[in-house]
Motif scaffolding. Structure first.
Motif: not given
Length: 330
Positions: A81-83, A38-43, A186-192, A86-89
């Motif tokens: 894959t999570q990165s 859940f943290l890998f996409p955030i950077p 969860i990734v969307c909500q946590l990132s925002v 994160g790029l797309v989001y």
């Protein structure tokens, strides 16, 4: 500091944060991998949300390289894959795309990533999924025999249909897809949440009451669910009929989870409107009711998606919240 220097510094900082997560995961033997997913996409979300996808491509390449050099193979696959997710989001946030469509896109990518990781990594590490399914089938059959459900009874025959290897394999695939969908949410909500805490110019996430799924999907899900129930009573066939049966059963399982999720949301809103004032108690009651009468949640989910029940229950819940706020002393 000029813009290019700031961009380079910010990108290097986020790549370093990404590398630290990989090293921590490696030093702990992968124990924290399920959390770090859940943290890998955030950077990448942070960088692409500020600068867009074109300027984010070099940073994404750096995260891929550092995943190969600093992570084990399985964690590198997850990290890459999570990165990318994160790029797309982040790019969609930068372009101010529709939030609901963006979330659906991220959830679809997460589901595909989760399914690919389960199948590809299992084959690369020599894990035979078919053998695991067979062992699961044997264990569940023995457990049913110990409970006292005879294989010759009507209940035993119905359970036997669900415990076939092909049915269990479809359940496994659908569960991986469902877990990926929840992971993307969860990734969307946590990132925002994190980006807003870091004072990024990002709008607040839309409340759950503002999400309107297409009404047609409720009817489609109900049709697939009825098709799934029909296939359970049909004998196993071959050729095109078997392919159609497999597709109907897979779609029916997805439809079941889809309706159940929105049925749970509808139950939460109903309890918030007419139940106790405690949110935690409402969640507990919704979970207990789910285990007691899941068919009711399917009906609630259909009504919530395809009728005006959504507007009605949100109106009642909002009125209850306002009434409670007026009664609460300041």
């Amino acid at each position: 500091m000029n813009e290019n220097t700031q961009k380079l510094t910010f990108g290097a900082l986020l790549v370093a944060v990404f590398g630290v997560l990989l090293l921590l995961n490696r030093q702990t033997g992968g124990m924290l991998e399920e959390t770090f997913i859940f943290l890998f996409p955030i950077p990448m979300v942070a960088f692409s949300a500020r600068y867009g996808w074109k300027d984010s491509l070099p940073v994404f390449v750096c995260t891929v390289l550092i995943s190969v050099f600093c992570g084990i193979f399985s964690s590198a696959f997850y990290a890459v894959t999570q990165s990318f997710i994160g790029l797309v989001y982040g790019s969609c946030l930068h372009a101010r795309r529709d939030r609901n469509r963006t979330m659906l896109l991220v959830m679809a990518l997460s589901a595909l990533s989760n399914l690919l990781s389960s199948i590809v990594l299992a084959s690369l590490f020599g894990i035979d999924l078919q053998e695991d399914i067979t062992l699961m089938q044997t264990a569940m059959t023995e457990a049913l025999e110990k409970v006292g459900i005879a294989a010759s009874s009507a209940q035993g025959q119905a359970v036997a249909l669900l415990l076939k290897e092909d049915a269990l394999m479809r359940m496994f695939i659908v569960s991986m897809l469902f877990m990926g969908v929840m992971q993307g949410f969860i990734v969307c909500q946590l990132s925002v949440l994190i980006l807003r805490r870091l004072r990024f110019p990002i709008e607040k996430p839309a409340p759950l009451t503002a999400f309107y799924p297409p009404r047609l999907t409720g009817y489609l899900a109900m049709i697939l669910l009825m098709g799934y129930s029909t296939t359970l009573a049909l004998p196993q066939t071959t050729g095109r009929q078997e392919v159609l049966r497999v597709l109907l059963q897979t779609g029916g399982l997805c439809a079941y989870m889809y309706l159940i999720c929105f049925g749970f949301v509808a139950a939460l809103f109903l309890l918030r409107a007419y139940g106790p004032g405690s949110r935690a108690l409402n969640v507990i009651l919704a979970l207990l009711l789910f285990f007691v009468m899941p068919p009711a949640y399917i009906v609630l989910g259909f009504l919530y998606i395809s009728t005006f029940f959504h507007d009605w229950v949100v109106e009642k819940m909002t009125a209850r919240i306002r009434a409670d706020a007026r009664r609460t002393p300041r």
